[in-house]
Design an enzyme around this catalytic site. Structure first.
Site, short mmCIF file in Angstrom:
data_model
loop_
_atom_site.label_atom_id
_atom_site.label_comp_id
_atom_site.label_asym_id
_atom_site.label_seq_id
_atom_site.Cartn_x
_atom_site.Cartn_y
_atom_site.Cartn_z
N LEU A 10 0.85 -1.20 0.00
CA LEU A 10 0.00 0.00 0.00
C LEU A 10 0.88 1.25 0.00
O LEU A 10 1.75 1.41 0.85
CB LEU A 10 -0.92 0.01 1.22
N ARG A 17 1.86 14.99 6.07
CA ARG A 17 2.72 15.49 7.15
C ARG A 17 4.19 15.58 6.78
O ARG A 17 5.00 16.15 7.51
CB ARG A 17 2.54 14.61 8.41
N GLY A 80 -9.53 4.01 2.39
CA GLY A 80 -9.15 3.16 3.51
C GLY A 80 -8.27 1.99 3.08
O GLY A 80 -8.21 1.64 1.89
N TYR A 366 44.45 21.49 -12.57
CA TYR A 366 43.32 20.86 -13.24
C TYR A 366 43.82 19.94 -14.35
O TYR A 366 44.50 20.39 -15.27
CB TYR A 366 42.36 21.90 -13.83
C1 UD1 Z 1 -3.28 1.46 9.98
C2 UD1 Z 1 -4.08 0.35 10.61
C3 UD1 Z 1 -3.74 0.30 12.10
C4 UD1 Z 1 -2.26 0.09 12.29
C5 UD1 Z 1 -1.49 1.18 11.56
C6 UD1 Z 1 -0.03 0.88 11.58
C7 UD1 Z 1 -6.14 0.25 9.36
C8 UD1 Z 1 -7.57 0.60 9.29
N1 UD1 Z 1 -5.48 0.63 10.42
O1 UD1 Z 1 -3.74 2.67 10.56
O2 UD1 Z 1 -4.46 -0.76 12.73
O3 UD1 Z 1 -1.95 0.12 13.68
O4 UD1 Z 1 -1.89 1.25 10.17
O5 UD1 Z 1 0.66 1.98 11.05
O6 UD1 Z 1 -5.65 -0.39 8.45
N2 UD1 Z 1 -3.30 3.63 2.45
C9 UD1 Z 1 -3.64 3.51 1.13
N3 UD1 Z 1 -4.89 3.79 0.73
C10 UD1 Z 1 -5.85 4.18 1.61
C11 UD1 Z 1 -5.50 4.30 2.97
C12 UD1 Z 1 -4.21 4.01 3.36
O7 UD1 Z 1 -2.79 3.17 0.30
O8 UD1 Z 1 -6.99 4.41 1.17
C13 UD1 Z 1 -1.91 3.33 2.88
C14 UD1 Z 1 -1.19 4.57 3.38
O9 UD1 Z 1 -0.40 5.12 2.34
C15 UD1 Z 1 -0.32 4.03 4.48
C16 UD1 Z 1 -1.05 2.79 4.97
O10 UD1 Z 1 -1.98 2.45 3.97
O11 UD1 Z 1 0.92 3.61 4.01
C17 UD1 Z 1 -1.71 2.97 6.31
O12 UD1 Z 1 -2.71 3.95 6.18
P1 UD1 Z 1 -3.04 4.95 7.34
O13 UD1 Z 1 -4.21 5.74 6.97
O14 UD1 Z 1 -1.82 5.65 7.76
O15 UD1 Z 1 -3.50 3.92 8.48
P2 UD1 Z 1 -3.38 4.14 10.00
O16 UD1 Z 1 -4.48 5.05 10.41
O17 UD1 Z 1 -2.02 4.48 10.39
#
Ligand code: UD1
Ligand code: CA
Length: 457
Positions: A10, A17, A80, A366
């Site tokens: 992913l 940030r 998500g 040089y």
């Molecule tokens: C997620 C987990 C959480 C875990 C944490 C670890 C879920 C719902 N929660 O939370 O349990 O403790 O990671 O860091 O999975 N991403 C996508 N597409 C999306 C959403 C996210 O590619 O639509 C990717 C983001 O780029 C990122 C990763 O997924 O690399 C995690 O997404 P993020 O939204 O940061 O999840 P957390 O809220 O951190």
């Protein structure tokens, strides 16, 4: 190749940030984009395919990493983590084991990944979890009285009791694709963030009697994600320290491992000593008993044995023989080949040149586009004038040549063996072997000449 394994990485998140125009997963650790590191770890398992889920604006990621052997899957809206994984599912057969990784968790190791994949064997759901002193922000692992994993609750959806759980979800998991597909199709977004949570599959798995195999790692850097540049710098230091420790255990003396950076790969012989503040980039090889002085940069260079690179020297894309002495304050630009015993001293720049055994270019010089023979002595302030404003030209210098200080060699020009060039010469035509050649206006003295005196008013 494991015909059973498919990896989904992913990488569609915005990375807001980071406050950067560069997509987050392209930010580097140890000189390599974070996403490349994750893919490298994944590749060590020899999966059948690696799918990278990227987002809008992530075209740049795709472009920059287009050489990687992965399949790019667009997630046009970030709905998500569950939704993100689902974008890749159309291309994954039910029989596969799917391993889910994250482009912003760069230090995950091949060893932990293979344990995680093993945890998914026999139709289990393999989960990678960790115990954190401060679990805030992460999803929490909810277990029943018997210790069986029941669900993952996200921070924002958790009860106060759940928030007290120290065991967290790293996000990484492995499971059979057929099972995963069924669960992903039935999750919804009725939660605090209005997202399709990948983590919701855990309760579905538990509910359908699938065993959940939670494995953990005590190495917290492996599971750490990067959301801002402080975390990026933190993981950079972790990686650098590990590389430094590895080198020291291989027999390299690092005067200060905290002031050593390797952004690439380094091969070393025995008893190499590296002083403080050295940066190694690309692919570098250093032979036995070499010394690299403080604040040097070596990029894509090969050093023979017993070479000394003194302080503040910068070397790029060059090859050096044995017993060379470089610096302090020397610069080797790309495409230099220095034979054994060559000396390149302070404020000397050498570019695209070969220098044969024992030649010395010791000060303020040089040398560019030059073929220099053996045992040449190049005086201070010598310049090869290799550029006529349009084209570069070659300077050829024979063996045992002595070039007096402050000479200009206007290329194309050739200097024969054993020639001597008088100091201050501008050489525009070929120089015969064995003779003294100089081009210099004759020195005159005006006898009785007086300095002007200030006029009286
Ligand atoms: C997620 C987990 C959480 C875990 C944490 C670890 C879920 C719902 N929660 O939370 O349990 O403790 O990671 O860091 O999975 N991403 C996508 N597409 C999306 C959403 C996210 O590619 O639509 C990717 C983001 O780029 C990122 C990763 O997924 O690399 C995690 O997404 P993020 O939204 O940061 O999840 P957390 O809220 O951190
Ligand atoms: Ca996150």
């Amino acid at each position: 190749m494991s015909t059973q394994l498919t990896v989904v990485v992913l990488a569609a998140g915005q990375g807001t940030r980071m406050k950067s125009d560069l997509p987050k997963v392209l930010h580097t650790i140890g000189g390599r984009p974070m996403l490349t590191r994750v893919i490298d770890s994944a590749r060590s398992l020899s999966p059948q395919a690696i799918h990278v889920v990227y987002g809008h604006g992530g075209e740049r990621v795709r472009e920059q990493l287009s050489a990687l052997p992965v399949n790019w899957v667009l997630q046009s809206r970030q709905l998500g983590t569950g939704h993100a994984v689902n974008q890749a599912m159309a291309q994954i057969a039910d029989s596969q084991t799917v391993l889910v990784l994250y482009g912003d968790v760069p230090l995950i190791s091949p060893e932990t990944l293979s344990r995680l994949v093993a945890a998914a064997e026999n139709e289990c759901l393999g989960l990678l979890t960790a115990e954190l002193p401060d679990p805030s922000g992460y999803g929490r692992i909810v277990r029943d009285a018997a210790g069986k994993v029941q669900a993952i609750v996200e921070q924002k959806d958790a009860t106060p009791e759940q928030l007290a759980i120290a065991e967290i979800n790293t996000g990484m998991l492995a499971v059979n694709a057929g099972l995963l597909r069924g669960w992903l199709d039935s999750i919804d977004n009725n939660n605090a963030q209005g997202e399709y949570y990948l983590t919701d599959i855990v309760a579905l798995a538990a509910g359908s009697g699938v065993a959940i195999n939670a494995i953990s790692t005590s190495d917290l850097a492996e599971i750490e994600g990067v959301n801002n540049r402080c975390q990026l710098a933190g993981l950079e230091r972790v990686l650098q320290r590990r590389q430094a420790d590895h080198l020291m255990l291989e027999g390299v003396t690092l005067r200060d491992p905290a002031r050593f950076d390797l952004r690439g790969s380094l091969k070393v012989g025995r008893d190499v000593e590296i002083d403080i503040g050295v940066l190694i980039e690309g692919e570098v090889e250093i032979g036995d008993r070499c010394y690299i002085g403080p604040n040097c940069i070596l990029k894509d260079v090969v050093l023979g044995t017993d070479v000394r690179i003194e302080a503040n020297s910068v070397l790029e894309s060059s090859t050096l023989g044995d017993h060379c002495l470089i610096g302090p304050f020397a610069r080797l630009r790309p495409d230099c080949q220095l034979a054994d015993g060559v000396k390149v001293g302070n404020f000397v720049e050498v570019k695209k040149s070969t220098v044969d055994k024992g030649s010395k270019i010791n000060h303020l010089t040089y040398v560019g586009d030059t073929r220099m023979g053996a045992n040449v002595n190049v005086g201070a302030g010598t310049i090869t004038c290799n550029y006529d404003g349009v084209n570069k030209h070659l300077t050829v210098i024979g063996d045992n040549v002595f070039i007096g200080s402050d000479s200009q060699l206007v290329a194309p020009v050739a200097i024969g063996n054993d020639a001597t060039i008088g100091a201050g010469s501008t050489i525009t035509r070929d120089v015969p072997a064995g003779e003294l050649t100089l081009s210099r206006s004759e020195q005159k003295t005006r006898k009785g000449w007086k300095r002007p005196v200030k006029a009286k008013r």
